[in-house]
Structures are given as C-alpha cells and as structure tokens.
Design a protein around this motif. Structure first.
Motif, PDB file in Angstrom:
ATOM      1  N   MET A   1     145.532  47.384 -60.074  1.00  0.00           N
ATOM      2  CA  MET A   1     146.253  46.555 -59.500  1.00  0.00           C
ATOM      3  C   MET A   1     145.593  46.540 -57.795  1.00  0.00           C
ATOM      4  SD  MET A   1     150.249  46.490 -58.127  1.00  0.00           S
ATOM      5  CE  MET A   1     150.876  47.114 -59.762  1.00  0.00           C
ATOM      6  N   ARG A   2     145.444  45.532 -57.457  1.00  0.00           N
ATOM      7  CA  ARG A   2     144.786  45.413 -55.977  1.00  0.00           C
ATOM      8  C   ARG A   2     145.768  45.689 -55.055  1.00  0.00           C
ATOM      9  NH1 ARG A   2     142.644  40.225 -52.819  1.00  0.00           N
ATOM     10  NH2 ARG A   2     141.613  41.334 -51.379  1.00  0.00           N
ATOM     11  N   GLU A   3     145.311  46.335 -53.882  1.00  0.00           N
ATOM     12  CA  GLU A   3     146.246  46.719 -52.793  1.00  0.00           C
ATOM     13  C   GLU A   3     145.984  45.773 -51.503  1.00  0.00           C
ATOM     14  OE1 GLU A   3     145.723  51.029 -52.454  1.00  0.00           O
ATOM     15  OE2 GLU A   3     147.342  51.362 -54.065  1.00  0.00           O
ATOM     16  N   LYS A   4     146.897  45.210 -50.939  1.00  0.00           N
ATOM     17  CA  LYS A   4     146.493  44.398 -49.721  1.00  0.00           C
ATOM     18  C   LYS A   4     147.547  44.840 -48.679  1.00  0.00           C
ATOM     19  CE  LYS A   4     144.838  40.562 -48.009  1.00  0.00           C
ATOM     20  NZ  LYS A   4     143.599  40.242 -47.561  1.00  0.00           N
ATOM     21  N   LEU A   5     146.927  45.331 -47.300  1.00  0.00           N
ATOM     22  CA  LEU A   5     147.734  45.474 -46.487  1.00  0.00           C
ATOM     23  C   LEU A   5     147.545  44.572 -45.364  1.00  0.00           C
ATOM     24  CD1 LEU A   5     149.229  47.769 -44.682  1.00  0.00           C
ATOM     25  CD2 LEU A   5     147.038  48.589 -43.897  1.00  0.00           C
ATOM     26  N   ARG A   6     148.625  44.126 -44.708  1.00  0.00           N
ATOM     27  CA  ARG A   6     148.624  43.209 -43.604  1.00  0.00           C
ATOM     28  C   ARG A   6     149.618  43.624 -42.405  1.00  0.00           C
ATOM     29  NH1 ARG A   6     152.130  38.561 -42.127  1.00  0.00           N
ATOM     30  NH2 ARG A   6     150.876  36.933 -41.221  1.00  0.00           N
ATOM     31  N   VAL A   7     148.992  43.760 -41.148  1.00  0.00           N
ATOM     32  CA  VAL A   7     149.500  44.094 -40.040  1.00  0.00           C
ATOM     33  C   VAL A   7     149.838  42.832 -39.110  1.00  0.00           C
ATOM     34  CG1 VAL A   7     149.527  45.543 -37.955  1.00  0.00           C
ATOM     35  CG2 VAL A   7     148.250  46.470 -40.101  1.00  0.00           C
ATOM     36  N   ALA A   8     150.857  42.623 -38.693  1.00  0.00           N
ATOM     37  CA  ALA A   8     151.471  41.382 -37.907  1.00  0.00           C
ATOM     38  C   ALA A   8     152.245  41.952 -36.866  1.00  0.00           C
ATOM     39  CB  ALA A   8     152.159  40.685 -38.941  1.00  0.00           C
ATOM     40  N   ASP A  71     158.726  47.095 -38.782  1.00  0.00           N
ATOM     41  CA  ASP A  71     159.482  47.045 -40.155  1.00  0.00           C
ATOM     42  C   ASP A  71     158.359  47.057 -41.045  1.00  0.00           C
ATOM     43  OD1 ASP A  71     161.695  45.995 -41.603  1.00  0.00           O
ATOM     44  OD2 ASP A  71     160.328  44.254 -41.982  1.00  0.00           O
ATOM     45  N   SER A  72     158.595  47.436 -42.314  1.00  0.00           N
ATOM     46  CA  SER A  72     157.562  47.535 -43.141  1.00  0.00           C
ATOM     47  C   SER A  72     158.256  47.163 -44.701  1.00  0.00           C
ATOM     48  CB  SER A  72     157.297  49.270 -43.459  1.00  0.00           C
ATOM     49  OG  SER A  72     156.159  49.375 -44.452  1.00  0.00           O
ATOM     50  N   ALA A  73     157.445  46.367 -45.104  1.00  0.00           N
ATOM     51  CA  ALA A  73     157.967  45.751 -46.600  1.00  0.00           C
ATOM     52  C   ALA A  73     156.909  45.817 -47.552  1.00  0.00           C
ATOM     53  CB  ALA A  73     158.192  44.499 -46.315  1.00  0.00           C
ATOM     54  N   ARG A  74     157.256  46.005 -48.691  1.00  0.00           N
ATOM     55  CA  ARG A  74     156.238  46.398 -49.827  1.00  0.00           C
ATOM     56  C   ARG A  74     156.694  45.398 -51.062  1.00  0.00           C
ATOM     57  NH1 ARG A  74     154.265  51.902 -52.743  1.00  0.00           N
ATOM     58  NH2 ARG A  74     152.566  51.082 -53.894  1.00  0.00           N
ATOM     59  N   PHE A  75     155.823  44.524 -51.564  1.00  0.00           N
ATOM     60  CA  PHE A  75     156.429  43.556 -52.853  1.00  0.00           C
ATOM     61  C   PHE A  75     154.936  43.524 -53.453  1.00  0.00           C
ATOM     62  CE2 PHE A  75     155.557  41.572 -48.816  1.00  0.00           C
ATOM     63  CZ  PHE A  75     154.829  40.492 -49.130  1.00  0.00           C
ATOM     64  N   ASP A  86     149.637  44.385 -55.108  1.00  0.00           N
ATOM     65  CA  ASP A  86     150.605  45.275 -54.305  1.00  0.00           C
ATOM     66  C   ASP A  86     150.453  44.901 -52.796  1.00  0.00           C
ATOM     67  OD1 ASP A  86     152.122  47.215 -53.217  1.00  0.00           O
ATOM     68  OD2 ASP A  86     151.039  48.985 -54.287  1.00  0.00           O
ATOM     69  N   ARG A  87     151.425  44.442 -52.439  1.00  0.00           N
ATOM     70  CA  ARG A  87     151.028  43.976 -50.782  1.00  0.00           C
ATOM     71  C   ARG A  87     152.235  44.836 -49.888  1.00  0.00           C
ATOM     72  NH1 ARG A  87     148.418  39.183 -50.260  1.00  0.00           N
ATOM     73  NH2 ARG A  87     148.453  37.955 -52.258  1.00  0.00           N
ATOM     74  N   HIS A  88     151.658  45.123 -48.771  1.00  0.00           N
ATOM     75  CA  HIS A  88     152.170  45.949 -47.980  1.00  0.00           C
ATOM     76  C   HIS A  88     152.198  45.466 -46.600  1.00  0.00           C
ATOM     77  CE1 HIS A  88     152.830  50.209 -45.607  1.00  0.00           C
ATOM     78  NE2 HIS A  88     153.950  49.366 -45.621  1.00  0.00           N
ATOM     79  N   SER A  89     153.270  45.034 -45.947  1.00  0.00           N
ATOM     80  CA  SER A  89     153.406  44.372 -44.714  1.00  0.00           C
ATOM     81  C   SER A  89     153.864  45.610 -43.556  1.00  0.00           C
ATOM     82  CB  SER A  89     154.249  42.877 -44.802  1.00  0.00           C
ATOM     83  OG  SER A  89     153.546  42.163 -44.554  1.00  0.00           O
ATOM     84  N   VAL A  90     152.932  45.461 -42.723  1.00  0.00           N
ATOM     85  CA  VAL A  90     153.519  46.391 -41.214  1.00  0.00           C
ATOM     86  C   VAL A  90     153.792  45.496 -40.398  1.00  0.00           C
ATOM     87  CG1 VAL A  90     153.144  48.131 -39.801  1.00  0.00           C
ATOM     88  CG2 VAL A  90     152.502  48.448 -42.287  1.00  0.00           C
ATOM     89  N   ARG A  91     155.091  45.390 -39.786  1.00  0.00           N
ATOM     90  CA  ARG A  91     155.219  44.575 -38.805  1.00  0.00           C
ATOM     91  C   ARG A  91     155.809  44.897 -37.501  1.00  0.00           C
ATOM     92  NH1 ARG A  91     157.861  41.138 -43.599  1.00  0.00           N
ATOM     93  NH2 ARG A  91     159.127  42.879 -43.586  1.00  0.00           N
ATOM     94  N   LEU A  92     154.824  44.614 -36.404  1.00  0.00           N
ATOM     95  CA  LEU A  92     155.447  45.290 -35.069  1.00  0.00           C
ATOM     96  C   LEU A  92     156.451  44.386 -34.527  1.00  0.00           C
ATOM     97  CD1 LEU A  92     152.337  46.487 -35.606  1.00  0.00           C
ATOM     98  CD2 LEU A  92     152.974  47.243 -33.428  1.00  0.00           C
ATOM     99  N   VAL A  93     157.506  44.385 -33.983  1.00  0.00           N
ATOM    100  CA  VAL A  93     158.472  43.657 -33.567  1.00  0.00           C
ATOM    101  C   VAL A  93     158.824  43.843 -32.084  1.00  0.00           C
ATOM    102  CG1 VAL A  93     160.891  42.542 -33.886  1.00  0.00           C
ATOM    103  CG2 VAL A  93     159.752  43.552 -35.721  1.00  0.00           C
ATOM    104  N   TYR A  94     158.479  42.909 -31.069  1.00  0.00           N
ATOM    105  CA  TYR A  94     158.513  42.687 -29.720  1.00  0.00           C
ATOM    106  C   TYR A  94     159.802  42.223 -29.259  1.00  0.00           C
ATOM    107  CZ  TYR A  94     153.692  44.836 -29.921  1.00  0.00           C
ATOM    108  OH  TYR A  94     152.720  45.596 -29.983  1.00  0.00           O
ATOM    109  N   GLU A  95     160.259  42.465 -28.143  1.00  0.00           N
ATOM    110  CA  GLU A  95     161.256  41.666 -27.479  1.00  0.00           C
ATOM    111  C   GLU A  95     160.447  40.885 -26.436  1.00  0.00           C
ATOM    112  OE1 GLU A  95     165.446  41.762 -25.301  1.00  0.00           O
ATOM    113  OE2 GLU A  95     164.221  43.424 -24.919  1.00  0.00           O
ATOM    114  N   GLY A  96     160.486  39.220 -26.655  1.00  0.00           N
ATOM    115  CA  GLY A  96     159.835  38.588 -25.786  1.00  0.00           C
ATOM    116  C   GLY A  96     160.784  37.784 -24.745  1.00  0.00           C
TER     117      GLY A  96
END
Length: 152
Positions: A1-8, A71-75, A86-96
């Motif tokens: 299975m391919r793994e894909k990391l996304r940082v946002a 916030d981190s999510a995997r699906f 297999d996707r892993h999303s790492v999301r930095l959440v800022y106040e703006g």
C-alpha cells in the motif's frame, strides 16, 4: 500500500460571532464547508502557508495571532490505477485576524465560495471534520495543542 503524507496549515478566523469558511466541491457532486487553508509547498514555512492560503481562498489578508494546535487524520483512499493509498494529514491550526483585503471567492482553486457563517449555524452545515477540530482548539485552547473531540 502506498503511503502519502500531507502537511497543511489552516486558519480559524472569528469575527462578530461568525466564522470565516470556504466551500469545497467534493467528488460526489456535493459541497462541504471547511476552514481556509491548505497544503504547504516544498520549503514553505507553515506560517507563510496559512497567510498565502487564506489570501488565495478568501481575498483577505490575515495576521496570525496564535498557534491553536495540531490536528492529525489518517484514512485510506483509492489512488491512480485503483491502488489503495494510506493518507496521513497533519494540519497546523492557527488563529487569524482579518487585517485587510475584500471577501471574494477563489478562482480556479479547490474552493468555490468564501463566506462568514454564524458560529451557532456551523454545526448544521455539511462540513469536514477539521472544522469541528479547529473550533474545539479555538474554544478550549488546550495547553498541549490537541483538542478532545466527542467520540474520539
């Protein structure tokens, strides 16, 4: 299975009891609401990512007033050629805080509408889970930068 990391990086911008949101068409022809933000470009700092993405998606310039958390999510999804990814999303959440610009919709991007939504109405909107995570971080301001969501 391919793994894909996304940082946002994403922004929670609240003004006068309303949340700045963007609408995203999804693959089944429906639209869902999300927070303005998106993926980091190679070599880009997440702080710069959130400033760029909010401007691209909403027309607003924002000042980052704090890092709310992560916030981190995997699906899993189907990729090209039908392979499972297999996707892993790492999301930095800022106040703006909006400092300038004019509200407008993104052209040629991943969103099709930018709007202020009443905080009380957000729970009734079709939305991605990141909206609830971002609002929980904004409300709770957890010292460790991780909100406890119901059912998690």
């Amino acid at each position: 299975m391919r793994e894909k990391l996304r940082v946002a990086a994403y922004a929670v911008c609240v003004r006068d009891g309303r949340l700045l949101m963007v609408r995203m068409p999804n693959s089944d022809g429906m639209s869902v609401w999300g927070l303005p933000g998106g993926g980091m470009e190679h070599g880009e700092d997440p702080y710069d990512t959130v400033l760029r993405e909010v401007r691209e998606e909403t027309g607003y310039r924002v000042e980052v007033t704090g890092l709310l958390g992560v916030d981190s999510a995997r699906f899993t999804t189907r990729g090209r050629l039908g392979r499972t990814v297999d996707r892993h999303s790492v999301r930095l959440v800022y106040e703006g805080h909006v400092t300038g610009g004019e509200l407008r919709d993104e052209v040629g991007g991943s969103t099709d509408l930018a709007a202020w939504q009443d905080l009380d109405a957000v729970s009734g909107l079709p939305r991605i889970a990141l909206v609830d995570a971002g609002l929980a971080l904004w409300r709770e301001r957890p010292p460790a930068g991780r909100a406890e969501l119901p059912g998690a």
